[in-house]
Design a protein around this motif. Structure first.
Motif, PDB file in Angstrom:
ATOM      1  N   TYR A 542       0.869   9.378 -24.953  1.00  0.00           N
ATOM      2  CA  TYR A 542       0.974   9.342 -23.584  1.00  0.00           C
ATOM      3  C   TYR A 542       2.051   8.055 -23.322  1.00  0.00           C
ATOM      4  O   TYR A 542       2.836   8.248 -22.309  1.00  0.00           O
ATOM      5  CB  TYR A 542      -0.324   8.805 -22.976  1.00  0.00           C
ATOM      6  N   PRO A 543       1.884   7.077 -23.860  1.00  0.00           N
ATOM      7  CA  PRO A 543       3.066   5.817 -23.753  1.00  0.00           C
ATOM      8  C   PRO A 543       4.505   6.130 -23.966  1.00  0.00           C
ATOM      9  O   PRO A 543       5.271   5.768 -23.317  1.00  0.00           O
ATOM     10  CB  PRO A 543       2.707   5.083 -24.943  1.00  0.00           C
ATOM     11  N   ALA A 544       4.748   7.252 -24.553  1.00  0.00           N
ATOM     12  CA  ALA A 544       6.083   7.847 -24.936  1.00  0.00           C
ATOM     13  C   ALA A 544       6.646   8.788 -24.079  1.00  0.00           C
ATOM     14  O   ALA A 544       7.951   9.263 -24.088  1.00  0.00           O
ATOM     15  CB  ALA A 544       6.040   8.548 -26.379  1.00  0.00           C
ATOM     16  N   GLU A 545       5.572   9.506 -23.057  1.00  0.00           N
ATOM     17  CA  GLU A 545       6.031  10.294 -22.338  1.00  0.00           C
ATOM     18  C   GLU A 545       7.151  10.121 -21.236  1.00  0.00           C
ATOM     19  O   GLU A 545       8.110  11.003 -21.159  1.00  0.00           O
ATOM     20  CB  GLU A 545       4.864  10.846 -21.433  1.00  0.00           C
ATOM     21  N   PRO A 546       7.345   8.956 -20.709  1.00  0.00           N
ATOM     22  CA  PRO A 546       8.719   8.701 -20.053  1.00  0.00           C
ATOM     23  C   PRO A 546      10.056   8.734 -20.966  1.00  0.00           C
ATOM     24  O   PRO A 546      10.634   9.451 -20.216  1.00  0.00           O
ATOM     25  CB  PRO A 546       8.526   7.165 -19.465  1.00  0.00           C
ATOM     26  N   GLU A 547      10.024   8.272 -22.089  1.00  0.00           N
ATOM     27  CA  GLU A 547      10.987   8.493 -22.691  1.00  0.00           C
ATOM     28  C   GLU A 547      11.358   9.632 -23.372  1.00  0.00           C
ATOM     29  O   GLU A 547      12.431  10.170 -23.363  1.00  0.00           O
ATOM     30  CB  GLU A 547      10.821   7.544 -24.128  1.00  0.00           C
ATOM     31  N   CYS A 604      -7.454  21.853 -28.539  1.00  0.00           N
ATOM     32  CA  CYS A 604      -6.257  22.568 -27.806  1.00  0.00           C
ATOM     33  C   CYS A 604      -6.145  22.063 -26.450  1.00  0.00           C
ATOM     34  O   CYS A 604      -5.085  21.750 -25.993  1.00  0.00           O
ATOM     35  CB  CYS A 604      -6.373  24.216 -27.799  1.00  0.00           C
ATOM     36  N   GLU A 605      -7.494  21.995 -25.616  1.00  0.00           N
ATOM     37  CA  GLU A 605      -7.309  21.469 -24.407  1.00  0.00           C
ATOM     38  C   GLU A 605      -6.846  20.007 -24.607  1.00  0.00           C
ATOM     39  O   GLU A 605      -6.245  19.622 -23.375  1.00  0.00           O
ATOM     40  CB  GLU A 605      -8.906  21.462 -24.016  1.00  0.00           C
ATOM     41  N   LEU A 606      -7.272  19.294 -25.356  1.00  0.00           N
ATOM     42  CA  LEU A 606      -6.909  17.807 -25.476  1.00  0.00           C
ATOM     43  C   LEU A 606      -5.292  17.828 -25.501  1.00  0.00           C
ATOM     44  O   LEU A 606      -4.823  16.830 -24.924  1.00  0.00           O
ATOM     45  CB  LEU A 606      -7.681  17.105 -26.584  1.00  0.00           C
ATOM     46  N   TYR A 612       4.279  17.422 -24.501  1.00  0.00           N
ATOM     47  CA  TYR A 612       4.838  17.240 -25.749  1.00  0.00           C
ATOM     48  C   TYR A 612       3.951  17.395 -26.756  1.00  0.00           C
ATOM     49  O   TYR A 612       4.143  17.486 -27.878  1.00  0.00           O
ATOM     50  CB  TYR A 612       5.600  15.989 -25.668  1.00  0.00           C
ATOM     51  N   ALA A 613       2.657  17.439 -26.729  1.00  0.00           N
ATOM     52  CA  ALA A 613       1.784  17.048 -27.868  1.00  0.00           C
ATOM     53  C   ALA A 613       1.832  18.397 -28.658  1.00  0.00           C
ATOM     54  O   ALA A 613       1.438  18.183 -29.905  1.00  0.00           O
ATOM     55  CB  ALA A 613       0.289  16.771 -27.169  1.00  0.00           C
ATOM     56  N   PRO A 614       1.531  19.626 -28.002  1.00  0.00           N
ATOM     57  CA  PRO A 614       1.193  20.804 -29.023  1.00  0.00           C
ATOM     58  C   PRO A 614       2.408  20.922 -30.388  1.00  0.00           C
ATOM     59  O   PRO A 614       2.277  20.942 -31.199  1.00  0.00           O
ATOM     60  CB  PRO A 614       1.471  21.948 -27.939  1.00  0.00           C
ATOM     61  N   PHE A 617       2.119  18.516 -33.006  1.00  0.00           N
ATOM     62  CA  PHE A 617       0.992  18.549 -34.260  1.00  0.00           C
ATOM     63  C   PHE A 617       1.306  20.046 -34.850  1.00  0.00           C
ATOM     64  O   PHE A 617       0.483  20.774 -35.651  1.00  0.00           O
ATOM     65  CB  PHE A 617      -0.362  18.571 -33.598  1.00  0.00           C
ATOM     66  N   ASN A 618       2.551  20.592 -34.747  1.00  0.00           N
ATOM     67  CA  ASN A 618       2.920  21.909 -35.241  1.00  0.00           C
ATOM     68  C   ASN A 618       1.924  22.959 -34.664  1.00  0.00           C
ATOM     69  O   ASN A 618       1.396  23.701 -35.376  1.00  0.00           O
ATOM     70  CB  ASN A 618       3.040  21.839 -36.696  1.00  0.00           C
ATOM     71  N   CYS A 619       1.338  22.944 -33.459  1.00  0.00           N
ATOM     72  CA  CYS A 619       0.499  23.738 -32.830  1.00  0.00           C
ATOM     73  C   CYS A 619       1.121  24.222 -31.474  1.00  0.00           C
ATOM     74  O   CYS A 619       0.304  24.512 -30.490  1.00  0.00           O
ATOM     75  CB  CYS A 619      -0.741  23.021 -32.417  1.00  0.00           C
ATOM     76  N   SER A 620       2.495  24.455 -31.432  1.00  0.00           N
ATOM     77  CA  SER A 620       3.122  25.017 -30.174  1.00  0.00           C
ATOM     78  C   SER A 620       3.593  26.377 -30.411  1.00  0.00           C
ATOM     79  O   SER A 620       3.838  26.865 -31.418  1.00  0.00           O
ATOM     80  CB  SER A 620       4.308  24.159 -29.804  1.00  0.00           C
TER      81      SER A 620
END
Length: 922
Positions: A542-547, A604-606, A612-614, A617-620
């Motif tokens: 979350y903190p890195a989302e703007p960048e 997965c919901e989390l 950018y998260a999936p 964690f190599n889950c995209s």
């Protein structure tokens, strides 16, 4: 930095480290630093806050007893630096440690580095006996001094350890073979000594050599000595701090000295036998293949392809000259005040050969990024603005001065150069495993060997020298590469490699029969994963989302974000990797975490709460579906070639199914053809919305087409695994979703024109494509739908925060009746959708994907529409800000809307549910 810390503390100043670290399974904190270097250590896992939270900076200042204005904070991440600056702390961004130290020296007012440039204390594994060396030097130099011998190690160079030696008034450079067992013909310092002595007589600027000692008893290995020549070595090829005219002059001087080396009369200087005449490239290719084989620690697919390709494309050698073998800017010493070459260094790889190999090698930096760890590059710089010659200008300058025609087969010379560097880096890495490598950065080279081989293969598939004439100033679809490291994989007791980051011996899963409707009900193992994932999202994502969002819209957007690649390594280290493969597909947990569909649904919901998260964690998608396809249906050879790199995060993939001319939601409509020809399958077709194909890391295209149009409707299709480097794959354009490009993966419109694929790349067999597509549908739909629930939860959370803080018509929006109704409606719809998705996951776990067909179709109807409504309400609460890129809502909405037909249109799913309802229920 270690030397800088030592000197800072020697001045009576304090040092501290703020670490966003974590707990190891044994409960201890993970901090890979020497704590004795710091007066204060602040660890996020102990304090419960992490950068860029202002509280962690204040806590550190309190422990140091300092005001913000009295402190200097160094970091490589923008959000962390901005937070420190808001408190009034001086900040330094660390893109390059050497530059950062210079900035720190300016702020502190005293030097932090050694007196001899580019040196450091001798590494423990590289120490040499001073007493015997001093005795030898006194005999050689004829001195009787009793003063101490000063010994430092140059941090320059990766192969032969090099030292600065001062004895009395003599300043020398000692270069030796590394210790231990060495590869055949490598580290031949005797040849270095010979060639420098010979070239000096021809006027080539080289160090003045004094003596060659082949007696290993003196310091443990043979060595030679030369006079120390004070001058400038430019380690950064962008030449920061210089004027454009100075930069051009330096590159011109570099070009001229290379011409001088290549013009030496071999007979006159006694070097006719310094190497074999002719067939240089053929011999070099075989030499580096052998060197690579001797130092290989694992399989690198692009190296294997290059080993086949290079011998088949050898250009004819036009001239024979002394070739340096490692000619680049940082192997040249310049005059401190003039653009004059004082000495060309590091002749270890020199021989007689094709001089164009040197020219190509000296252009490596033009194709490497400035962030590259071991060989800095300028590929992401505007060389024209800097005053640096382009590759074409540099090559033309060389040809003109040497009086030779323009170079053909340039792509081969570049491919060979990168291949050779990859082989060298692999050798350095192998030596680092035994402590023999001479550089402290040697261990990084294992990750970079693959990066270099990817670049080499990129040149191998180009069409020759005309690439320079055709390449536009800015080409967003250029395939570039970034070094990627594999997960901490391990081996089972049976010798099977495990690619999950979950350790063997974890507690057993809860029964597959349990429907868990909230994270609190998860099994202890799944619950621990959930909590680690939740903590990782809060601390890093979350903190890195703007960048990350800025990168996605920057000029560099078609290259993967370095920050995401960094987060991937952190995710692997925390065991949050390859969580997606369902237990029934991978019951032995060879490849994934072995979670049930219900367990993974909660994780997965989390992940879905951040765009950018999936991937982190190599889950995209589409990689998850393609990896599952390979696990379910792939042969062992197919798994070795494609599944393993995908599981390790070293590659990405795409799925080519949708076509512009037909309704592709019905696979029987697909028109792309697959026909057999001379032991190959030949593909022709027009595809679009091929997600991920634009990603420079995309190595595999899973292609669906018709092998037999006359077979029954569900046995016409076949699935082929198509390597992305195969000729005939032409990306026409990236497609946008509501104007969003979704870089770097994108959604490509692609033509496949006479693409020839080996028959062994067929999955299962001809006519099995529909079966394969159906087999991979279930879990992928759960993933999409639970991510949509995550989108919706995040949108609702943002909406609630907004309406509490925003005032309109004299009171907070949260007190407006329409807003309250929207919040309630969103909560109800999210809960309904989540329960239906979890029910579908539960049925898949206990009865199988086929039995859950109706529920899978239902969630594909319900989840995207629900997400569109919830996100739309949140956007409405934000007003115009909700449409901007300041918040993730616009991208959430675009994805949710696209998924109403990306997984098949709503109408198809409604028809499926209705048919099942009428067929089976009364």
């Amino acid at each position: 930095m270690t030397e800088a810390i030592t000197r800072i503390r020697a001045k009576g100043l304090q040092t501290a480290v703020l670490s966003n670290n974590f707990h190891l399974p044994n409960g201890k904190s993970f901090l890979p630093l020497d704590r004795n270097q710091f007066d204060v250590v602040v660890e996020s896992c102990l304090e419960g806050v992490c950068k860029p939270d202002l509280r962690i900076y204040k806590l550190c200042l309190e422990q140091l007893g300092l005001q913000p204005s009295e402190a200097i904070f160094l970091d490589d991440l923008g959000p962390n630096l901005k937070a420190a600056a808001r408190l009034g702390i001086h900040t330094i961004k660390v893109n390059d440690p050497e530059t950062a130290v210079k900035e720190l020296e300016t702020l502190l007012g005293f030097t932090l580095r050694m007196g001899i440039p580019n040196t450091r204390p001798v590494r423990k594994t590289m120490e040499i006996p001073k007493d015997s060396l001093e005795k030898y030097l006194k005999g050689l130099l004829g001195i009787q001094t009793t003063g101490p011998l000063e010994l430092l190690q140059f941090d320059h160079g990766q192969s032969n350890p090099t030292y600065y030696v001062r004895l009395a008034h003599h300043q020398l450079v000692l270069r030796k073979k590394p210790p231990g067992t060495l590869l055949p013909s490598a580290h031949a310092i005797e040849r270095e000594f010979r060639v420098m002595k010979a070239l000096a007589s021809a006027g080539v600027p080289v160090p003045h050599v004094l003596d060659l000692c082949e007696d290993s008893s003196v310091i443990g290995t043979p060595f030679y000595l030369m006079e120390y020549c004070p001058g400038l070595i430019y380690k950064d090829p962008s030449l920061p701090g210089l004027e454009p005219s100075q930069r051009r002059a330096i590159y011109t001087a570099m070009n001229r000295v290379l011409c001088k080396i290549h013009s030496v009369d071999l007979k006159a200087v006694g070097l006719e036998d310094y190497g074999k005449q002719g067939d240089y490239l053929a011999r070099q290719v075989q030499t580096w293949i052998k060197q690579y084989r001797a130092s290989a620690t694992g399989r690198i697919p692009t190296m294997e392809r290059l080993i086949e390709w290079l011998p088949l494309h050898l250009p004819r050698q036009q001239r024979t000259a002394v070739v340096h073998g490692d000619f680049r800017l940082d192997n040249i010493m310049f005059h401190p005040e003039k653009t004059e070459v004082l000495a060309v260094l590091d002749w270890e790889l020199s021989t007689l050969g094709d001089p164009l190999a040197d020219v190509a090698y000296s252009c490596l930096a033009h194709h490497l990024p400035s962030s590259f760890a071991l060989l800095k590059g300028i590929s992401d710089c505007d060389v024209t603005q800097l005053g640096i010659p382009t590759v074409e200008e540099y090559l033309s300058m060389y040809c003109l001065h040497m009086g030779i025609p323009p170079v053909e087969n340039w792509n081969f010379y570049m491919a060979f150069s990168f291949f050779r560097v990859a082989a060298i880096l692999q050798g350095v890495y192998k030596r680092s495993l035994t402590g023999q490598a001479s550089s402290a950065t040697a261990e990084q080279s294992g990750k970079l060997a693959e990066f270099m081989s990817d670049l080499a293969w990129d040149f191998a598939v180009k069409e020759g020298f005309r690439v320079f004439k055709e390449m536009p100033a800015a080409k967003p679809l250029t395939r570039s590469y970034h070094t990627r490291a594999g997960p901490q994989s391990h081996w089972s007791r049976t010798g099977t490699r495990i690619y999950s980051s979950i350790p063997e011996g974890s507690p057993a899963h809860a029964s597959k029969g349990s429907l868990v409707i909230s994270p609190e009900g998860l099994s202890p193992r799944a619950s621990a994963l959930y909590q680690r994932l939740k903590r990782f999202m809060a601390q890093h994502v979350y903190p890195a989302e703007p960048e990350l969002q800025r990168h996605q819209t920057s000029a560099d957007r078609w290259n993967p974000s370095p920050l995401i690649e960094d987060f991937k390594e952190k995710a692997k280290a925390e065991g949050l990797w390859n969580l997606f493969l369902p237990l029934e597909v991978d019951p032995e947990k060879k490849y994934g975490a072995g979670l049930t569909n219900v367990e993974y649904a909660h994780l997965c919901e989390l992940m879905g709460t951040s765009l950018y998260a999936p991937e982190i964690f190599n889950c995209s998608a589409p990689d998850t579906g393609n990896m599952e396809l390979l696990v379910r249906y792939g042969t062992e050879a197919q798994k070795a070639r494609w599944l393993i790199p995908l599981l390790e995060g070293k590659a990405r993939s795409c799925f080519a199914m949708t076509e512009p001319q037909v309704a592709s939601s019905d696979a029987t409509n697909i028109e792309a053809s697959i026909r057999e020809e001379d032991g190959f399958y030949v593909l022709n077709g027009h595809k679009w919305w091929t997600t991920g194909i634009l990603d420079p890391r995309c190595q595999l295209c899973v292609f669906m087409g018709k092998t037999d149009p006359h077979a029954s409707s569900h046995q016409q299709q076949s699935v082929l695994l198509v390597p992305m480097e195969t000729p005939g794959i032409k990306v026409i354009r990236p497609l946008t979703v509501y104007g969003l490009e979704d870089a770097p993966g994108g959604h490509g419109e692609v033509r496949f024109e006479h693409v020839r694929v080996p028959k062994e790349n067929m999955v299962l067999g001809p006519g099995r494509g529909f079966e394969i597509a159906q087999g991979r549908l279930g879990p992928g739909r759960i993933h999409h739908c639970m991510r949509l629930v995550g989108f919706s939860e995040r949108a609702l959370a943002l909406m609630k925060a907004r309406v509490r803080a925003r005032v309109a018509f004299g009171k907070p929006l949260a007190e407006q009746g329409t807003i309250l109704a929207d919040i309630a409606q969103s909560r109800v719809e999210i809960e309904q959708a989540r329960l239906l998705v979890l029910k579908a996951a539960h049925l898949m776990d206990v009865a199988g994907n086929k039995a859950a067909a109706s529920e899978i179709a239902m969630i594909k109807m319900v989840a995207p529409s629900m997400a569109c409504r919830v996100i739309d309400r949140a956007i409405q609460a934000f007003g115009a800000a909700g449409l901007s890129s300041d918040y993730p809502l616009a991208q959430f909405f675009a994805w949710a809307r696209a998924l109403r037909f990306a997984d098949g249109p709503d109408e198809v799913h409604r028809a499926t549910v209705a048919k099942i309802e009428l067929k089976h229920r009364t």
